[in-house]
Enzyme design. Sequence first.
Site, PDB file in Angstrom:
ATOM      1  N   CYS A  97       0.770  -1.213   0.000  1.00  0.00           N
ATOM      2  CA  CYS A  97       0.000   0.000   0.000  1.00  0.00           C
ATOM      3  C   CYS A  97       0.802   1.263   0.000  1.00  0.00           C
ATOM      4  O   CYS A  97       1.990   1.265  -0.136  1.00  0.00           O
ATOM      5  CB  CYS A  97      -0.829   0.036   1.275  1.00  0.00           C
ATOM      6  SG  CYS A  97      -1.076  -1.540   1.998  1.00  0.00           S
ATOM      7  N   ASN A 149       2.727  -0.754   5.584  1.00  0.00           N
ATOM      8  CA  ASN A 149       2.974  -0.999   4.169  1.00  0.00           C
ATOM      9  C   ASN A 149       4.049  -2.056   4.109  1.00  0.00           C
ATOM     10  O   ASN A 149       5.181  -1.819   4.504  1.00  0.00           O
ATOM     11  CB  ASN A 149       3.438   0.293   3.492  1.00  0.00           C
ATOM     12  CG  ASN A 149       3.930   0.060   2.083  1.00  0.00           C
ATOM     13  OD1 ASN A 149       3.824  -1.031   1.548  1.00  0.00           O
ATOM     14  ND2 ASN A 149       4.480   1.084   1.475  1.00  0.00           N
ATOM     15  N   GLY A 150       3.695  -3.225   3.619  1.00  0.00           N
ATOM     16  CA  GLY A 150       4.668  -4.302   3.557  1.00  0.00           C
ATOM     17  C   GLY A 150       3.997  -5.606   3.878  1.00  0.00           C
ATOM     18  O   GLY A 150       2.812  -5.773   3.647  1.00  0.00           O
ATOM     19  N   MET A 184      19.917 -27.771 -14.631  1.00  0.00           N
ATOM     20  CA  MET A 184      18.730 -28.362 -15.263  1.00  0.00           C
ATOM     21  C   MET A 184      17.655 -28.628 -14.195  1.00  0.00           C
ATOM     22  O   MET A 184      17.876 -28.454 -13.022  1.00  0.00           O
ATOM     23  CB  MET A 184      19.048 -29.646 -16.038  1.00  0.00           C
ATOM     24  CG  MET A 184      20.034 -29.459 -17.177  1.00  0.00           C
ATOM     25  SD  MET A 184      19.600 -28.170 -18.373  1.00  0.00           S
ATOM     26  CE  MET A 184      18.243 -28.947 -19.229  1.00  0.00           C
ATOM     27  N   GLU A 210      17.589 -13.268 -19.320  1.00  0.00           N
ATOM     28  CA  GLU A 210      17.889 -11.988 -18.702  1.00  0.00           C
ATOM     29  C   GLU A 210      19.226 -11.397 -19.129  1.00  0.00           C
ATOM     30  O   GLU A 210      19.712 -10.486 -18.507  1.00  0.00           O
ATOM     31  CB  GLU A 210      17.791 -12.083 -17.173  1.00  0.00           C
ATOM     32  CG  GLU A 210      18.962 -12.694 -16.475  1.00  0.00           C
ATOM     33  CD  GLU A 210      18.973 -12.305 -15.003  1.00  0.00           C
ATOM     34  OE1 GLU A 210      19.026 -13.204 -14.170  1.00  0.00           O
ATOM     35  OE2 GLU A 210      18.921 -11.111 -14.696  1.00  0.00           O
ATOM     36  N   LYS A 219      14.911 -22.108  -8.930  1.00  0.00           N
ATOM     37  CA  LYS A 219      15.490 -21.433  -7.756  1.00  0.00           C
ATOM     38  C   LYS A 219      14.708 -20.194  -7.389  1.00  0.00           C
ATOM     39  O   LYS A 219      15.251 -19.098  -7.381  1.00  0.00           O
ATOM     40  CB  LYS A 219      16.960 -21.090  -8.016  1.00  0.00           C
ATOM     41  CG  LYS A 219      17.209 -20.405  -9.353  1.00  0.00           C
ATOM     42  CD  LYS A 219      18.675 -19.990  -9.495  1.00  0.00           C
ATOM     43  CE  LYS A 219      18.949 -19.451 -10.870  1.00  0.00           C
ATOM     44  NZ  LYS A 219      20.312 -19.067 -11.098  1.00  0.00           N
ATOM     45  N   CYS A 224      20.768 -31.594 -26.331  1.00  0.00           N
ATOM     46  CA  CYS A 224      21.037 -31.697 -24.891  1.00  0.00           C
ATOM     47  C   CYS A 224      20.788 -33.135 -24.440  1.00  0.00           C
ATOM     48  O   CYS A 224      19.824 -33.767 -24.842  1.00  0.00           O
ATOM     49  CB  CYS A 224      20.122 -30.754 -24.111  1.00  0.00           C
ATOM     50  SG  CYS A 224      20.059 -31.071 -22.327  1.00  0.00           S
ATOM     51  N   CYS A 234      25.682 -27.613 -16.927  1.00  0.00           N
ATOM     52  CA  CYS A 234      25.640 -26.250 -17.455  1.00  0.00           C
ATOM     53  C   CYS A 234      26.483 -25.299 -16.607  1.00  0.00           C
ATOM     54  O   CYS A 234      27.138 -24.407 -17.119  1.00  0.00           O
ATOM     55  CB  CYS A 234      24.215 -25.719 -17.493  1.00  0.00           C
ATOM     56  SG  CYS A 234      22.976 -26.914 -17.938  1.00  0.00           S
TER      57      CYS A 234
END
Lengths: 1530, 476
Positions: free
Chosen positions: A31, A263-264, A508, A925, A976, A1141, A1147
């Site tokens: 909030c 807030n949290g 993997m 990413e 993860k 693969c 990896c």
Amino acid sequence: MTAKKKPFRINASGVPKPTGLYDPKNDHDSCGVGFIARIDGVSLHTVVEQGIRILVNLEHRGALGGDKSTGDGAGLLLEIPDTFFRQVCPGDGLYLPARGEYAVGMLFLPMDETLAGRCSGALEQISDAEGCPLLGWREVPVDASFLGDLSGSTRPRIRQLFLGRGTHEEDAFERKLYVIRRLAEKEVASWEDVDASQFYISSLSSRTIVYKGLLTGSQLPMFYPDLKNELFMSPYAVVHQRYSTNTLPTWHLAHPFRIAAHNGEINTLRGNINRMRAREAILASPLFGDDIVKLRPVINESGSDSAIFDNVLELLVMSGRSLPHAVMMMIPEAWGPKFQMSEDKRSFYEYHSTIMEPWDGPAAMVFCDGRYLGATLDRNGLRPARYTVTRDGMIVLASETGVMDIPAGRIVRRGRLQPGRMLLLDLQQKRIVPDNEIKAAISRRKPYRKWVKDNKIELRGLFVPSEIPAEDPETLRRKQHAFGYTEEEIRLIITPMASRGQEAIGSMGDDAALAVLSNRPQSLFAYFKQLFAQVTNPPIDPLREELVMSLNGFVGRERNLLDETPEHCRMLRLIQPILTPEDMLRLRGSTHPDLVAADLDMLFPAGGDGKALQTSLARLFVQADKAVRGGATLLILTDRNMNAGSAPIPSLLATAGLHHHLIRRGLRTHASIVVESGEPREVIHFALLLGYGANAICPSTALSTIRELAESESLEAPLLPGEAVDKYVTSVKKGLLKTFSRMGISTLRSFLGSQIFEAVGLGKGVVEKYFTNTASRIAGIGLSEIAAETVARHRRGFPTDGRWRSSDNLLDVGGVYQVREGGERHLWTPESIYKLQSATRLDDYGIYKEYAALINDQSLAHATLRSLFRFRKGTPVPLDEVEPVEKILPRFVTAAMSFGSISKETHETIAIAMNRIGGRSNSGEGGEDPERNIPLPNGDSRRSRIRQVASARFGATTEYLVNADELQIKMAQGAKPGEGGQLPGHKVSPEIARIRHTMPYVTLISPPPHHDIYSIEDLAQLIYDLKSVNPRADVSVKLVSEVGVGTIAAGVAKAKADLVLISGSDGGTGASPLTSIKHTGLPWELGLAETQQALIYNRLRDRIRVQVDGQLKTGRDLAIAALMGAEEFGFGTAVLVSLGCIMMRKCHLNTCPVGVATQDPVLRARFGGAPEYVVRFLRFVSEELRETMAELGFRTLDEMVGRVDLLEVQPAIEHWKAQGLDFSAMLLPPDNGQHSPLHRVRAQEHEVGKALDHEIMALARSAMDRKEPVRIELPIRNVHRSVGAALSGEITRRYGAAGLPDDTIHLNLFGSAGQSFGAFLAPGVTMHVRGDANDYLGKGMSGGRIVVTPPDGATFLPHKNVIVGNVVLYGATGGEVYLHGTAGERFAVRNSGGKAVVEGVGDHGCEYMTNGVVVVLGPTGNNFAAGMSGGLAYVYDETELFDTRCNLDMVDVESVWQVEDVKRLHAMIESHFRYTGSQRAAQILENWESRLPLFVKIMPIEYRKSLERMRMEEEMNTESVSATEEVYRG
Amino acid sequence: MAKPTGFMEYDREEPIHRPVTERVGDYREIEELLPEEGIYRQAVRCMDCGIPFCHSYGCPVKNRIPDWNDMVYRKNWRKALDLLHATCNLPEITGRVCPAPCEAACTLAINLPAVTIRHLELQIVEHGWREEWIRPEPAGFSTGKRVAVVGSGPAGLPAAQQLARSGHEVVVFEKSDRIGGLLRYGIPDFKLEKWVIDRRLDQMRAEGVVFETGVNAGVDISAAYMRRSFDAIVLAAGATAARDLPVPGRDLKGVHFAMEYLSQQNRRNAGDAIPEGEEISAAGKHVVVIGGGDTGSDCIGTSRRQGAASITQIELLPKPPEGRLPTNPWPTWPVILRVSSSQEEGCERMWSVQTKEFLGEKGGVRKLSCVKLDWSAPDAAGTRSFKEIPGSAFELRADLVLLAMGFVHVEHGPLIRDLGVAIDGRGNLVADANSMTNVKGVFGAGDAVVGASLVVRAIDLGRLAAAGADRYLAGR
């Protein structure tokens, strides 16, 4: 095991009962919060008006529900408006005594008049009995005409109750009111014949009153005309605007509560509740006397986390602690060794840590009891709180700056709350009390330091035992067998831990059977999955922000919460919870009167069944009761006496069972539980034991195993047994911190008993009795199965025939992580891999079908939940009437795999394949080479249509964003969740570095949280940012399945994402601790079902697409996912397998021998994949899906989505453990009376079109079209968010990354800029704010210039005041920022190219920075440069104490002496002066010779190496090509 | 795994073979052990795969190859040995003679030479023998149950050892004069010297296994007697019925089954005198070996050592390709052209050749009449057919013809008949998942059940049969 149809139910207050997988318990909120106050305490109506104005200006932080006009809640906490009531009350025939002599209760009553009467009657009766005479009632006028459907339909009747003080003293009166409220609440809640859920007491006090409701800020004064009355006056107003993740928020969950507004999120809630319940038994207070029993239970569990926090805070305050004292107990600042603080204060915290555990989680808490008004931030400081103090005695604090217009000349100070700090207004003394003064005074109220010193018991102080002899090999082997140790565990888990002091890393996904479906005896631990933080709360970085974390614990007897005596801290302090056998001897041998140990054998008869197990547990509990009553303060649960005749009770079962038993008996605080067991060995085991109540653990067999490994030289390095044990304990400690941090928990004390786990496959009986309040949504096994599994293991160690065979020297193979014959079942096998590869290479659908059969038919060995389902009979349609493969393929995406985790060849091959079929590949990413936006000559495109925005923001430039068709915000990753990642320097080739805008060979760290998403409203803000910069792209949010993910998905839908991805926990990774791969998150089946149910339930399903991924391998998988509600499908591992693969799971080592997941050029050359393989695979999958569609009678996939009624559980599953499973909640068809859509049918209504940028773009048309310079002047407010983002997006679309020439568009803005100011700014734009700015300034900045200076006419000293908020320049890749004032926490976090000058920063400055330059002309907070691997920082260190605040793990601190440094620094300060007119800059420049020595340069060690390496490379380049090749390879 | 980059740093080293000129002069083993330091480099080439195809796809006994490779690299030979023995009773045999399907399935073999798995196995077990770690492991208890094992070859020995270690009293019946079956008399000494078997037999005897040689079960002792005296019977008699070539001239002198020939040389090596008139020798003769498999190669190697004038090997099937065909991808067994060590020692090889007739003089074979074949491409079911190439007939000179065309099934002698054990269409014993035949308490193991196959598969089946019998005897 059939799905019974149950209708959804809501009670009158709007609280839904848990239905299907959707449980409203999981709702989160978040909030905007704040207050305004007159320091002089004068009541004014304008304060109320200003409070409302703040609410309105925070409205964008709240949310609207499915019906678009119901706000999630807003409210005000005010002083009782005595004048107002005196004016209005006589009208109701009500006479009021003097101010303070009466109390007002703000009541929500049932709409039903009779019921309302019954409630009022009960309240009157209770008040009377408690000696507070009824003065009268007032009907509160309301205007409900404009309310939305939801708030209108659940609106309660609102009345005010007036009570007289009676004979009570002032404080006693407040306490009595508290008692009355609790009694009334309990009384009404006990009525089972009626639905009185609307009854709620917002406030009942002689000092404060709360006006709140299921409203937006602007609706609040319209709904309550009282608030507009000129006589309604207050010296302060606490305000709150709520954003709830679901759309069924309720009236009474609006904030503020009686004392607090928040807030949290409280992450440790479950543990806090359990422990409060345990403490209730021994609560005593002279102030309450016998009344104390009336308060129990203190916590009303139907409340939200904030409401529950409020319950406990209220108890502490009412029982005599001052409000700031109570807040310091519940939200202590970090007081670890890395913080400089007074010993008295540290002792205060240490003392109180024996009494109360931290209520942990991101929190900005505002609190007021009429005596004090204040606010505090938790130790992590992840919520913003900015304040302004004015000359005329006002103080305004809010989540944002600029919520009030305050003329520049009136400002005395602008500041922010820092992590762990408190801002307090003493309403009696009429002054602001600084943080250090409050805390110094409170810390010295009692001689806490002396108390701690005299009473604390240290392990070292106890008697020292002699060395314990090692176990003989056969005894050890027997134990290992009996506890189910495997060769694999020893090799892959224990050996690395004991050799390196680190948890083992793997890669993997997880394709092994779920514990409940496995045919092999599973340890009880394996049935639990760890929960983690996503969206509504952030995970923590346990490495870089380790200083706020702690493994400290206290064991022994706890004492009365409401009292404080020296004896309270007479407990044994453990610096970490792992004990050695020597420690156990010390504990057992203790003669300390407060440390009395009692052994409890956790054993049951060998070969015993569930009954025997239950009996033994019951006996154990009785023994524990007896021991506690006999004075034991340490209960040692031990299995050391295990032998052929007795088998060990699973340690988790015994621990959790005893913990809950003692809570129920009210004995839990009397003693601590220490577990001495051979069973725990992995991090998750320890985490589970602690999470279910163990205070400390001695892993006896694990330690013996390590000693043996060390002695036989079987570790990775030669180590002495003692050293190996130390390393192992270290790795457990690190692993525990990581476990806490995944959930956003900082300390062991908060983690203890927090139960942040979900069970998969545990029966209801077991859960209710031993794991009370744990989610276990598909039920499952009971004690008999647990006993059977335990007995099977025990038999291996102690065969029934008593014989020990030589082959028994080897342990079970395991096969959990790597395929082993006789081990755990996996879906990826040599056969399935080879068939899939053959099918795609030979383009042979027949072979594909053989592959699919291997995966789909798990009748002999089940691995997945979906394997237990089957399709019901439909009405088949001819196959050729089913929509063609081409219509299905666009629903396919590939999972986010970054260039960096996989090779360039693989990454581009996947992109080409997906573009050929009209699907979408995902950049991952790691950014993307702009080259790939250009199609290849043959028409193929290597462009990733999905671009990921992950926590590190690598390469997330404006250009990257505008070239996406979909922008995916990765909140978590299946393998993860709740964790960051790391790309080691040796993998960061120059090409990867270029694309990620970092330096080659410099390690890249992805933080666990997005530093601009600590909460749901932050996510909405990021979505808004992304929509602004690229309105053409859909925004998707990637979540990982866990209990409550449906609720989060609803919040995501409300945040206006176009797409939500539910990832299964079994998804792949390039590198992750094995603990995360195996034990965190849930299968997608559970998450998807919950998401679908929650979205339909909240009427949000129609506006958001749902995508699923996680080990999808065949058309059958897709058909099940579609029926459960997914309209799009993601593939990761299977696509990689089609490209070659072979599941090496290497990896993370860069040694992929088939060139898929490696950057090594030699290995990359071995890549043998081709786009056609992927295309064929996906066509085969679609074809198989079509066959199912034809059988079920669907012509299009849209018809199929959400038709969960066509799924049923396979009858007669031949699995001894599957009998107890119950999928009815999962397969529950929605109560679709309204025929609401089961898939997306309409687009989100984004509001980016209304942004200030469109005004700017209109004014800047000549610049945009013809590059003509323009200057624009505009006012700006905090509600103007992401200013500059849309403009920059448009510039980049037209002119590419180069943008416009410098300063082409010059904006002069006046006021307070909203969040994300200058986000993704493009070159050519200068934005100068005169005023101040909020959080996330310059986020993702790719060029241009941002200047922020104080408002014209300001008289305060800029460098002592806060001018911008937290998380500035996050993920920037270019541009310049000049800030004439100080900034908040995490300045320049993950900056990889931005340059900035600022006059002071908060904690964690330059965290994770990889490139760019930062100059700080003033003090920094703690933990500067944590995780900083690149770029440079210069800090003006007048105190010469900078190194104490800098995290030196990765950087060197040196003086500025090299010519190029001196030049660079001087030039930047000169620019700062030029753009801001900073006097501080001017003074430094004027006295350059004398000031220069005060500067320090912060140089990342890796960065220096990289620079050297590049220099060398350059030299070699000029010599020969082959030399470069060598370097490149190394 | 201590060194993930091992495979990138080291190349495969082939085990050392003694030079051809030297080795054809004797019958000693041609392979020598690689020096120990080289072996660590070979072990660390193992990539410790997430899915070890060698182990779970390639190896019939499911040797835990990555695990013992790792132990070799760490020089923990003892643990390597334990891991090896956990799945295989006769690693010193497979370490010498196994064709190593594990290596074909090794993930390195996708694009690089495989790990030298077979040789590592040999090194581990020989290291164990050298260190005297391999000792008798008697059960230390007795179940009081008696088990008869019929046949002492690669299926019978593991079955006997496993059963003895489970506490049963085990008697092995071998109709020949020495223990070892195919290992003893089927494999030439230059591939497997016989002391290797004796060494293991000593261990087994010390573990309580009783060996009865020269006893033809079913003939010398009746099936009924065996049923009475034993609680279980394991039939591990192998698939010794050889495939014949019934063409004109088959009864000419000088046409022999390979086994007759090979076993005679082994006996000779063992010091036995071969009765006059029974001798089969290639010395100075033109030898034709019919059949292109391993037995054929053994005949070539033996003929070479005996001093053949010429050696020709003919094969019905076409010449295999040099490399894998797309339809024969990794990790399947590569059907490619190979050169055995015996072929390397010198011989002529012909493919797509069918023998039509043996031509002789004075009752002795002199020539073969052959024809060349044209093989079709595989049909939908993958089968290929052939037709004779018109006018391709030719003759081959042959004084000694050795038939090495494989074996059809177990010998259907009195024992099988009297026990009443069921036989399938191919002539093999029928056994269930517990390796039990249709007769309660009678188990089948090895080639007798599956037809002629690899030594390593026989070991696996022997172990399975032992496990089945043990469960049966325990009443589970």
